[in-house]
Scaffold this motif. Structure first.
Motif, short mmCIF file in Angstrom:
data_model
loop_
_atom_site.label_atom_id
_atom_site.label_comp_id
_atom_site.label_asym_id
_atom_site.label_seq_id
_atom_site.Cartn_x
_atom_site.Cartn_y
_atom_site.Cartn_z
N ILE A 108 -10.87 1.80 -1.68
CA ILE A 108 -9.93 1.14 -2.59
C ILE A 108 -9.35 -0.09 -1.91
N GLY A 109 -9.08 0.06 -0.61
CA GLY A 109 -8.44 -1.03 0.13
C GLY A 109 -9.29 -2.28 0.17
N LEU B 123 -19.19 -4.31 -1.46
CA LEU B 123 -19.07 -3.74 -0.12
C LEU B 123 -18.55 -2.31 -0.20
N ALA B 124 -17.51 -2.13 -1.00
CA ALA B 124 -16.96 -0.78 -1.17
C ALA B 124 -18.02 0.16 -1.72
N THR C 295 -3.37 -0.96 -9.61
CA THR C 295 -2.08 -0.32 -9.37
C THR C 295 -1.64 -0.53 -7.92
N ALA C 296 -2.58 -0.35 -6.99
CA ALA C 296 -2.24 -0.53 -5.57
C ALA C 296 -1.74 -1.95 -5.32
N VAL C 297 -2.42 -2.92 -5.91
CA VAL C 297 -2.06 -4.31 -5.64
C VAL C 297 -0.69 -4.66 -6.24
N VAL C 298 -0.46 -4.25 -7.48
CA VAL C 298 0.84 -4.59 -8.08
C VAL C 298 1.96 -3.78 -7.42
N LEU C 299 1.63 -2.58 -6.99
CA LEU C 299 2.63 -1.79 -6.27
C LEU C 299 3.00 -2.49 -4.97
N ILE D 288 -0.77 4.67 -2.43
CA ILE D 288 -1.67 5.29 -3.41
C ILE D 288 -2.54 6.34 -2.72
N GLY D 289 -3.02 6.00 -1.54
CA GLY D 289 -3.85 6.93 -0.77
C GLY D 289 -3.10 8.21 -0.46
#
Lengths: 508, 322, 333
Positions: B59-60, B230-231, B256-260, B282-283
């Motif tokens: 995700i990262g 890549l992911a 979600t991770a980015v806006v968080l 998130i993780g």
């Protein structure tokens, strides 16, 4: 270089847009080391002239002489590269970035590895800021600066190259007085360094404070070139908004004692920063003119009465009953109509048909169980198309294809067909051809004769004087005077709208 | 237009509220750690922490591309599909050797990104619609390529990529962190990075300043495609297989991770360090919920609610003039 | 129509006597595409143009078509709803699960209430709180999906005694040989079409989508109009969910997944603008039919369903591009 050398001359500039002549043989010049003010009301052509200068518009006729040579800039970037910097009212800055980055936006200095040379960037920015005697750091975020300082960032951006002319477009619109002072100091400094300054504004006191000469525009025409030292606010205002009385404006007015019953009463209406403690009333069959310069709070007041804005305090009564402030939907039900200043943005659904736009307010009463009574709608349409002589090939024509005058008539018709008790007209004739203008003036009187209370907002003196039974003047968010038609003179009104004490003004 | 009157502040006045607001992600981060370590005894074990990092790295990596895109004011809903595409391609082309297969799927991902970018900039279509289209379209390509079946690789060397570790750090985590640092450096120190902020912060100003707006936006779409690819490759390596349904909800988790992490939805603000915070939170939520034996569906619920709340906060602290 | 209407049209005719092919193609291009497509597919397959197949296609498109009617309102009003697919799953699961508990009638009511409630919540966030509808409903897509999953625990739900209920009629029944879902679709088409073109509400919808500011300046309650479009779309999603549930007599979490994509594609393909203020129900019908026949044709030609996704990608981009390009008068931005 000589002191009084003309660095820029715009000769006989004419610019026509489809249906409108925005500029008509305008001459404009700036000398080195002078602050030349360009004044005029909204729609007078100030911005268009500057857009012609920077190359956003190319002139229909006329030429631009810059540093002795005929030029035509390709756009603001090109103009800037050649030493003409335009600073707009809406600053072109990125809040989230630093002062230095904004100064060099689009051309950030890089080191030999291709990375941004932050040190060099900040150092060069610092130098520029020092030249302007700015007391803030290049590393600060632009969003954190006051507007005056943001303007200095914009100026500093212009100084990354050699700059000869700086154009300020309404720079003080959002400044506090303190910030205004800082700006003026900076303008003076630029002037001393030999830069030519064009200063666009409609705020007269500033113009007298800062400018050396003034060019006045009205309706796309140049109405005056004055030395600031030799003129006064009254003469200037007269040049900006005065005009020979047109023949058709010789209407019969109602006098002090012929007034009908009260339709609208406004009591102590205030909105922070826009208008303060406004009280007045309008009567049946009366045309009330509201005169003031742009920024006096006229439109905001009108929008509040209609209900698209909320007020901080104050009451509004319609025929004696208090109405909720800030509910336009209810206002329409109660019979208030509003023709807004900006036709295309506020007045019309451009992509819809003439019919749809015309009946938009009426259909709330023109339906059975929500179904529009099509035949009656059509009849109303034909009635008003006929009455107002709206020129359109068909009722289904998209309203965006109509001329400005006809578009305005559609908006007028939209409100007339609800049989309003009160009709508010905000600059009803701006950008409209002379013929239609006269029609609209006649219509206003006819409506009043039919018993409608009409509030006309206008910055055109003859229009206000020509159609109104009674006139209010507004300055800085406050009502400064009230005159009946028989006692109103241009001189008295100008005093009111410029906020000058009586006796200090003589119109030439 | 943003109202400018609210931001006149005295210089040199350290604004604590502002600092807290900007870095609230780290506050949430600490709260999460405390909460989960109280609720589950195993949470703070080294093994679990490594696990969180490993799970988060996929995700990262995608969040890096998404952060770039969102800083310039854009969006990509198709990253999950691109991830699946590259995963099935890398497995499918394994016979030509690992390097060829990897290169090919990176290329494919970048190409989809470029296509998205071209539609957004040159055709002038809203990024949301463009990538909504490619989200399903690319998924269709994945299904066509696989015929709805999972692909399995017999190449053991490939699965070692994601199993490898440098010291205690698993390779995917290392790749993620290196890319994160590089990415942050690019954001801070290159004209591309600064250009992104300018475009997202004030599009008109960026155009007026002569910044090549389209170029930067296309680059970011390519980057988004590349990171998704890549992911996908790392994911395929971890399973040594690829299913066509891979990454169905990943675009949602990434966004979600980015806006968080505090990146503004309308662009101009954000950085990768805070995105890291968002990714880790998130993780942790996903991992902690798992340890708590809560249904994985709850994760999705939480993601959705987080997203809506962040939109609300965004709006509340930066209200439109109405 | 009155006599003056005639003179108006005369005026128009005289001003543009020449037939403008570009204009015709711009206006009715989508119909040509539709015809070409039908001809193309029927040349390649035998059973495509049979009556049975036609009815089959109509039945297949009816659920998405019903929701597309709601989405048309949504887009005309200038907003989006990406959560309709999840809402279809949720309402289908609810109607099936409650069927055995409370009986079919109550179950239908519950599903409809659920659809309206979710729509109202979306509408509250977008209309009253003024949040961005794309992102809000994107978030809601997942929230609803998760709620559905939590509700079912990931299991299929189904009606236990399928022979003993009238419920299956909604999805499986026929009246005069016409499938009931098609009839429902037809009724909704007519209602939505009439409301849009004949009522005050329809006018307000076009105004709010066409120019929100001018609508405010005409005293139109924009907030409530926006709010209502979400409720309407929620309602259509619920109807879709009920029909689907009835047809399958079972439901699961992913039933409506991806519907939002098909539906928005269909509406936009029909010619309803993404920028609000224009579009119509007949246009949407055409868009829905094109997608329906396309998917049917693809299957008849032996392509698996997912090939259609790729084609649809191209169609969506193409349709929006045409719209955007015609707005700005240039192909490229």
């Amino acid at each position: 270089m000589k002191e009084n050398e003309c660095i820029l001359e715009m000769r006989n500039i004419t610019k026509t847009f489809p249906g409108v002549k925005a500029l008509d043989k305008v001459n404009f010049e700036v000398k080195k080391g002078e602050v030349h003010a360009l004044v005029g009301e909204n729609g007078a052509g100030k911005s268009t002239l500057m857009k012609v200068l920077s190359g956003i518009h190319s002139p229909s006729e006329g030429e631009i002489i810059y540093q002795g040579k005929k030029v035509e800039f390709a756009g603001p970037l090109d103009a800037k590269a050649k030493g003409v910097v335009l600073i707009h009212q809406e600053l072109s800055l990125v809040d989230e970035m630093t002062v230095a980055e904004n100064i060099f936006l689009g051309d950030l200095p890089r080191n030999k590895f291709g990375f941004i040379d932050w040190k060099g960037l900040n150092k060069r920015s610092k130098e520029l800021l020092e030249r302007l005697e700015c007391e803030f750091e290049p590393t600060e975020l632009v969003g954190r600066l006051s507007i005056a300082r943001q303007q200095m960032v914009e100026i500093a951006r212009g100084l990354t190259q050699d700059v000869n002319i700086v154009v300020f477009d309404e720079p003080t619109a959002s400044l506090t007085q303190e910030e205004e002072k800082v700006l003026f100091e900076n303008i003076n400094r630029l002037r001393e360094q030999g830069t030519a300054i064009v200063y666009i504004s409609h705020r007269l006191n500033e113009i007298f404070q800062i400018s050396d000469r003034i060019t006045v525009l009205r309706d796309g025409e140049m109405t005056g070139l004055l030395n600031t030292a030799e003129t006064n606010e009254c003469e200037l205002t007269s040049l900006m908004i005065g005009r020979d009385l047109e023949d058709h404006l010789d209407f019969e007015k109602r006098g002090r004692d012929e007034i009908g019953k009260e339709v609208l009463k406004v009591e102590g209406l205030s909105k922070d920063g826009l208008f303060n403690d406004i009280s007045f009333s309008i009567h049946e069959g009366e045309v009330l003119g509201l005169s003031g310069l742009v920024g006096a709070g006229r439109s905001e007041l009108a929008e509040t009465i209609f209900g698209v804005r909320k007020a901080d305090s104050g009451k509004i009564f319609l025929e004696g009953d208090e109405i909720k402030v800030g509910d336009a939907n209810k206002s329409v039900d109660l019979g208030i109509g509003f023709v807004p200043e900006n036709r295309k943005e506020q007045g019309l659904i451009l992509g819809r048909s003439v019919l749809d736009n015309l009946s938009l307010a009426k259909i709330r009463n023109l339906n059975r169980y929500g179904f529009i009574k099509g035949r009656e709608e059509k009849l109303i349409y034909q009635d008003y198309q006929d009455k107002l002589d709206i020129k359109t090939p068909s009722s289904k024509q998209q309203v965006k294809n109509l001329s400005g005058g006809n578009q305005q008539k559609v908006i007028m018709a939209k409100w007339l067909c609800i049989n309003p008790k009160l009709l508010i007209l905000d600059e009803p004739t701006v950008g409209i051809d002379v013929g239609t203008k006269a029609e609209i003036h006649k219509l206003i009187r006819k409506l009043a004769a039919a018993g409608i209370a009409v509030l006309v907002i206008s910055s055109e003196m003859p229009e206000v004087m020509g159609v109104s039974d009674r006139i209010l003047t507004m300055y800085h968010g406050e009502i400064t005077g009230e005159f009946y038609a028989e006692e109103a003179t241009e001189e008295k009104l100008i005093k009111g709208i410029t906020g000058i004490e009586a006796g200090a003004c003589k119109v030439g | 237009m943003k109202s400018k009157t609210g931001i006149m502040k005295v210089k040199d006045n350290f604004d604590i509220w502002d600092f807290v607001q900007k870095n609230s992600i780290w506050l949430i981060f600490v709260i999460c750690i405390v909460f989960f370590s109280i609720m589950t005894p195993n949470f703070l074990r080294v093994r679990n922490i490594t696990n969180i990092f490993l799970q988060s790295s996929f995700i990262g990596i995608m969040s890096i591309g998404m952060t770039y895109l969102m800083i310039d004011g854009n969006f990509d809903l198709s990253m999950g599909s691109i991830m699946a595409l590259s995963a099935v391609l890398v497995i499918g082309f394994m016979d030509y050797g690992i390097p060829v297969a990897v290169l090919l799927s990176l290329l494919a991902g970048s190409a989809i990104g470029a296509l998205n970018g071209l539609f957004v900039t040159k055709a002038g279509i809203n990024a949301f619609i463009v990538t909504l289209g490619s989200m399903l379209g690319v998924r269709g390509l994945v299904y066509i390529y696989t015929g709805e079946r999972a692909l399995v690789s017999s190449e053991l060397a490939f699965s070692e990529i994601s199993a490898a570790s440098v010291g205690p750090i698993p390779l995917p985590v290392l790749i993620f962190l290196i890319m994160l640092i590089l990415g942050e450096l690019v954001l801070r120190y290159t004209s591309h990075g600064r250009g992104c902020y300018a475009i997202g912060g004030n599009y008109e100003a960026a155009v007026n300043a002569g910044i090549k707006v389209d170029k930067h936006i296309i680059i970011n779409f390519i980057l988004a495609g590349f990171t998704a690819a890549l992911a996908g490759i790392l994911m395929a390596s971890r399973m040594n297989a690829a299913t066509p349904t891979l990454g169905m909800e990943d675009h949602m988790i990434v966004i979600t991770a980015v806006v968080l992490g505090g990146t503004k939805l309308d662009g101009g603000f954000g950085n990768l360090i805070r995105t890291l915070g968002g990714v880790l939170v998130i993780g942790m939520i996903r991992n902690g919920m798992n340890l708590l034996n809560v249904h994985s569906y709850v994760n999705m619920l939480i993601m959705g609610l987080i997203l809506i709340s962040v939109v609300y906060m965004d709006q509340k602290f930066d209200p439109l003039e109405e | 129509m009155g006599s003056s209407v005639k003179t108006e049209s005369n005026l128009k005719d005289s001003s543009s006597k020449k037939i403008n092919f570009a204009e015709i193609i711009k206006r009715h291009g989508i119909l040509f595409v539709f015809l070409l497509m039908i001809i193309g597919i029927s040349l390649r397959t035998d059973s495509f143009l049979t009556q049975n197949n036609m009815l089959l296609v109509l039945r297949q498109v009816s659920v998405k078509g019903i929701i597309a009617c709601g989405m048309t309102y949504m887009l005309i009003g200038g907003e989006f709803d990406l959560s309709v697919g999840s809402l279809v799953s949720l309402t289908a699961v609810l109607v099936i699960d409650f069927h055995d508990i409370l009986g079919p009638f109550a179950a239908i009511i519950i599903a409809i209430l659920a659809g309206i409630s979710v729509g109202a919540f979306n509408g509250f966030l977008v209309g009253f709180l003024k949040l961005n509808s794309l992102i809000v409903t994107f978030g809601m897509l997942f929230v609803i999906q998760a709620l559905t999953l939590l509700y079912t625990g990931g299991q299929y739900v189904s009606v236990s005694n399928q022979g003993a209920t009238w419920f299956s009629i909604i999805g499986r029944g026929f009246i005069f040989g016409i499938p009931i879902p098609v009839i429902i679709f037809g009724i909704i088409l007519i209602i939505f079409g009439v409301v849009l073109s004949k009522t005050v509400y329809g006018r307000y919808l076009y105004s709010v989508g066409g120019n929100p500011i001018a609508s405010k300046f005409s005293g139109i309650p924009k907030t409530y109009i926006t709010f209502s479009t979400f409720i309407i779309t929620g309602l259509t999603a619920a109807i879709g969910g009920i029909i689907l549930g009835s047809r399958l007599m079972s439901a699961q979490n992913y039933l409506g997944q991806g519907y939002e994509f098909d539906i928005i594609t269909a509406v936009v393909l029909g010619g309803t603008s993404l920028f609000g203020g224009s579009g119509s129900i007949p246009k949407t019908l055409i868009g829905v039919l094109i997608l329906g026949f396309l998917s049917n044709g693809f299957i008849m030609m032996g392509f698996p369903y997912y090939v259609q996704w790729v084609v649809q990608w191209a169609i969506l981009i193409g349709a929006v591009w045409m719209d955007v390009a015609s707005k700005r008068g240039k192909i490229l931005a």
